[in-house]
Structures are given as structure tokens and as C-alpha cells.
Design a protein around this motif. Sequence first.
Motif, PDB file in Angstrom:
ATOM      1  N   ALA A 148      36.640 -11.371 -59.569  1.00 30.85           N
ATOM      2  CA  ALA A 148      36.704 -10.290 -58.470  1.00 30.85           C
ATOM      3  C   ALA A 148      35.738  -9.168 -58.859  1.00 30.85           C
ATOM      4  CB  ALA A 148      38.088  -9.932 -58.787  1.00 30.85           C
ATOM      5  N   GLN A 149      35.460  -8.745 -60.074  1.00 24.94           N
ATOM      6  CA  GLN A 149      34.540  -7.779 -60.623  1.00 24.94           C
ATOM      7  C   GLN A 149      33.132  -8.032 -59.900  1.00 24.94           C
ATOM      8  OE1 GLN A 149      34.605  -5.507 -64.223  1.00 24.94           O
ATOM      9  NE2 GLN A 149      36.296  -6.884 -64.885  1.00 24.94           N
ATOM     10  N   GLU A 150      32.563  -9.071 -60.038  1.00 25.87           N
ATOM     11  CA  GLU A 150      31.366  -9.766 -59.542  1.00 25.87           C
ATOM     12  C   GLU A 150      31.280  -9.792 -58.208  1.00 25.87           C
ATOM     13  OE1 GLU A 150      30.106 -13.373 -61.650  1.00 25.87           O
ATOM     14  OE2 GLU A 150      30.025 -12.275 -63.586  1.00 25.87           O
ATOM     15  N   ALA A 151      32.395 -10.126 -57.356  1.00 28.50           N
ATOM     16  CA  ALA A 151      32.414 -10.035 -55.967  1.00 28.50           C
ATOM     17  C   ALA A 151      32.263  -8.231 -55.567  1.00 28.50           C
ATOM     18  CB  ALA A 151      33.732 -10.419 -55.508  1.00 28.50           C
ATOM     19  N   ALA A 152      32.890  -7.541 -56.340  1.00 25.34           N
ATOM     20  CA  ALA A 152      33.016  -6.167 -56.045  1.00 25.34           C
ATOM     21  C   ALA A 152      31.347  -5.660 -56.028  1.00 25.34           C
ATOM     22  CB  ALA A 152      33.969  -5.583 -56.807  1.00 25.34           C
ATOM     23  N   LEU A 153      30.786  -6.265 -57.125  1.00 27.98           N
ATOM     24  CA  LEU A 153      29.341  -5.793 -57.558  1.00 27.98           C
ATOM     25  C   LEU A 153      28.411  -6.065 -56.130  1.00 27.98           C
ATOM     26  CD1 LEU A 153      27.249  -4.641 -59.462  1.00 27.98           C
ATOM     27  CD2 LEU A 153      27.327  -6.964 -60.444  1.00 27.98           C
ATOM     28  N   GLU A 154      29.036  -7.431 -55.707  1.00 26.80           N
ATOM     29  CA  GLU A 154      28.064  -7.729 -54.529  1.00 26.80           C
ATOM     30  C   GLU A 154      28.343  -6.772 -53.336  1.00 26.80           C
ATOM     31  OE1 GLU A 154      25.723  -9.835 -53.808  1.00 26.80           O
ATOM     32  OE2 GLU A 154      25.922  -9.974 -51.492  1.00 26.80           O
ATOM     33  N   ALA A 155      29.684  -6.540 -53.094  1.00 29.88           N
ATOM     34  CA  ALA A 155      29.994  -5.428 -52.066  1.00 29.88           C
ATOM     35  C   ALA A 155      29.158  -4.364 -52.068  1.00 29.88           C
ATOM     36  CB  ALA A 155      31.404  -5.046 -51.960  1.00 29.88           C
ATOM     37  N   LEU A 156      29.075  -3.543 -53.355  1.00 26.06           N
ATOM     38  CA  LEU A 156      28.416  -2.515 -53.396  1.00 26.06           C
ATOM     39  C   LEU A 156      26.851  -2.791 -53.290  1.00 26.06           C
ATOM     40  CD1 LEU A 156      30.256  -0.672 -56.382  1.00 26.06           C
ATOM     41  CD2 LEU A 156      30.534  -0.418 -53.811  1.00 26.06           C
ATOM     42  N   LYS A 157      26.419  -3.769 -53.693  1.00 26.00           N
ATOM     43  CA  LYS A 157      24.988  -3.995 -53.675  1.00 26.00           C
ATOM     44  C   LYS A 157      24.409  -4.374 -52.177  1.00 26.00           C
ATOM     45  CE  LYS A 157      23.181  -5.297 -58.027  1.00 26.00           C
ATOM     46  NZ  LYS A 157      22.620  -6.259 -58.964  1.00 26.00           N
ATOM     47  N   ASN A 158      25.237  -5.382 -51.581  1.00 26.08           N
ATOM     48  CA  ASN A 158      24.774  -5.898 -50.429  1.00 26.08           C
ATOM     49  C   ASN A 158      25.782  -6.014 -49.185  1.00 26.08           C
ATOM     50  OD1 ASN A 158      22.163  -6.701 -51.344  1.00 26.08           O
ATOM     51  ND2 ASN A 158      23.253  -8.314 -52.552  1.00 26.08           N
ATOM     52  N   GLY A 159      26.950  -5.150 -49.347  1.00 23.66           N
ATOM     53  CA  GLY A 159      27.910  -5.307 -48.358  1.00 23.66           C
ATOM     54  C   GLY A 159      27.848  -4.249 -47.262  1.00 23.66           C
ATOM     55  N   ARG A 160      26.926  -3.350 -47.689  1.00 28.36           N
ATOM     56  CA  ARG A 160      27.097  -2.071 -46.606  1.00 28.36           C
ATOM     57  C   ARG A 160      27.078  -2.267 -44.925  1.00 28.36           C
ATOM     58  NH1 ARG A 160      27.205   3.153 -47.159  1.00 28.36           N
ATOM     59  NH2 ARG A 160      26.473   4.430 -45.379  1.00 28.36           N
ATOM     60  N   GLN A 161      26.136  -3.222 -44.685  1.00 26.18           N
ATOM     61  CA  GLN A 161      26.239  -3.485 -43.320  1.00 26.18           C
ATOM     62  C   GLN A 161      27.431  -4.143 -42.715  1.00 26.18           C
ATOM     63  OE1 GLN A 161      23.863  -2.559 -41.137  1.00 26.18           O
ATOM     64  NE2 GLN A 161      22.866  -1.634 -42.675  1.00 26.18           N
TER      65      GLN A 161
END
Length: 394
Positions: A278-291
Motif C-alpha cells: 500500500a505504501q508503494e502504491a501511495a508513492l506512485e499516487a504522489l509521483k504520477n497520480g496528479r492528473q
Amino acid sequence: MKDSKSPRKPRTADHINNMPKSGIRDFFELVIGCDDVISLGVGEPDFVTPWTIRESAIYSLERGHTSYTSNKGLFSLRKEISKYVSENYGVQYDPDNECLVTVGVSEALDIAIRAIVNPGDEVIYCEPCFVSYAAEIAMAHGVPVAIENSEDNEFSLDIGKLKSKITPKTKALLLNFPCNPTGATLNMQQMEEIAEIAIENDIIVITDEIYTELTYEERLPSIASLPGMKERTIFLHGFSKAYAMTGFRVGYACGPEDLIDAMNKIHQYIIMCASINAQEAALEALKNGRQAMIKMRDEYRERRNLIVKGFNDVGLKCLKPKGSFYVFPNITSTGLSSTEFAKRLLEEEKVAVVPGNAFGECGEGYVRACYAASTSQIMEALDKIGEFVKRLSK
Ligand SMILES: Cc1ncc(COP(=O)(O)O)c(C=O)c1O
């Protein structure tokens, strides 16, 4: 003679016995098992988590990432959180010792309160509010002190009321803007006045900013960024709402080192760490989830406009909230209590909303409707609510 095996001491703690059950859960017991219900009830995005975020969780498992992480959370995630908070909320935290990854904002809230409250300390919070606040304070043996916000003030914080609640025992002020259940926000002047009061009275501010991405008008920095506030503020945030990640259970707390340290003490004994995947998924959200996040927010804005107009059109006065994904229409014109309204609407029209009194006594006379539902569901629900209200007025 008493059976020696039957319990002779109270088996459950007094402060737990005295705690009311969550009004939302009570109500949802009624919804479970009802077919064909349109639910505007649960505060959960109807979107599935954006694909790249799901993919990163799958990839994490594929690579065999199945271990504990540091108690405070993956350093890579804390670094990204620090960057995100600095860019979006105007306050800089050291990822080493001022950030803690938690199991949702729920855990962050619990350990923030437990870390600072001594028995009898008072914690001020606003009502109507998220159902957990008073219970969390009471479970920490603190005293919940509610400020009753009202429609006259668009459910925003009344500074005069805040001042009147402060006593020598006030330890903390818990804020949640945009607010669940009203969608109310604060303006800059209010934030500055709150900061001044907190500093003058040596009060810790806990700011639950879980809905801040879902702000539809001017977006302000966090109260933590105001002069003199970083050192007395615990900033709470998470991924559940903005990134549609409720099931991942990831949140975080940022704050001064001594407070984060105290929270981490509790966290390491009761939780150890949030799930690595879940933490790795959260990292992806912050890095590339903005759009993806912005797309969901823009969709919520459209739905907000639709639902606000819909409630007003059927004669239920409904303010236009500036944030979150909830509206809080006034149902007093129907002559029903909040609970009667919600129960009858469910029974007669199969539409679920939450009675306003589940969020505090001053929520009586209102219901909460969550518009994280599809446009067609919202339109159908509004038609049914219209029919229901028309029938009541006959
Ligand atoms: C105001 C508020 N704070 C915290 C939470 C808990 O969120 P999480 O899923 O991050 O535990 C919620 C959930 O509805 C909420 O509305």
C-alpha cells in the motif's frame, strides 16, 4: 449462590460502555440487505483507484515485497510526502523525523490525540463533524468540547464560539476543513485568527486535511504554514479520498519532531508499519497520480453543482459547499426529524442518506448526501427525493 463461572466484575471498560455507537453504522445496518438502493450514504469515492496506482501495488507483490518497513514508513514515500506537502500546503517537513506513515488518517488521528492528551485534558472540535472525533478524544480519556457550527455561518468555524470554549484545560483544537459532513471551508482571515488564538493560549492544532484536494474554489495553504504554527500543529492527510484509495489504508502525519516521536511510540507498538504494498502504491499516487486526481475532482465539482441545484429545486435548502464530496441539505421544512427522513426515504424510495444528527446534535434537521456516486445515480436519487418530499407536503 452465584455460579462461580459467571462474571462478577464489569467486563468492559466504563469509558467504552459510555460511548454511543456510530450513528452511521447503525443506519447502514438498515441498508445492508436492501436491494436496489441508491446510496448517497457512505463517504467513499465511486471511482476505482487509478490504474497505475493499482499496478504499482501488483508490481510490488510481484517483486516479492512482503516485509515490514521502517516504523515511520518507507523513506522514499516520506521524502515524496515532504515534497508534496511543501509544494501544496506551504510547509516544509523533514522526512527523517517529521513525517510518519500511518494506516489511514484514522490511525494518524488516534495516535495524535493519544500522544498529547492527559486524562481530563480538553480537546475542542467543530460539530457537525466526522463521527470519530468525539469518540477518539474520549478513548484517550480526554474531554471532547464541541463548537456547534451553524448554517447561518455556512457551517464554518465561528471564532467567537471558539474563544468561549477555551479554558486552562484546553490542550488541542481539532480542525477539519473542507469538512465532513458539511463541505465547509475556512478563509485566510479565519485561519490567521485561529493561529493567533492557538499561539496565545498555547494550544496544539491537529488539522485533518483529508479533503483539501477536493476544494472547488480558491485553495489555501495549511494553517501549519502560518508564522508560529508549524511547531504547534500536527498535519494529517491521506490517500483515501483524493486518490480513491480507501481500501489501501494509507495516511500520514507531519509535525514537530517531539510530537511525531511520541506518535511513533504508539504506532510502533500497535501497528508497526503500514502495508509495504500500500505504501508503494501511495508513492506512485504522489509521483504520477496528479492528473487522475484532478480528473476525479473536476467530475465531483460537476456532481456538486447538480446535487445542490437538485435539492434546492425540490424545496430542501442546500448550501453550495466549497469542498469535500458531501452536501448537507436542510430538511426541517418536511416536519420530519433527520432519522425519520432518512429511514422513510430508504424504505419508501430506496435512497440512502445519513441523518445529520449522526455528526453531532446540531446536525439535527439536516441529512448528509455524498455525491461520490455516478451522475445518473444522483439524478435518479434526486427524482425520488422530489417524489418523497412532494408526498410529504400533501
Ligand atoms: C474527516 C475525516 N477524517 C478521517 C477519515 C478517515 O480516513 P482514512 O480512510 O484515511 O482512515 C475520514 C473518513 O471518512 C474523514 O471523513
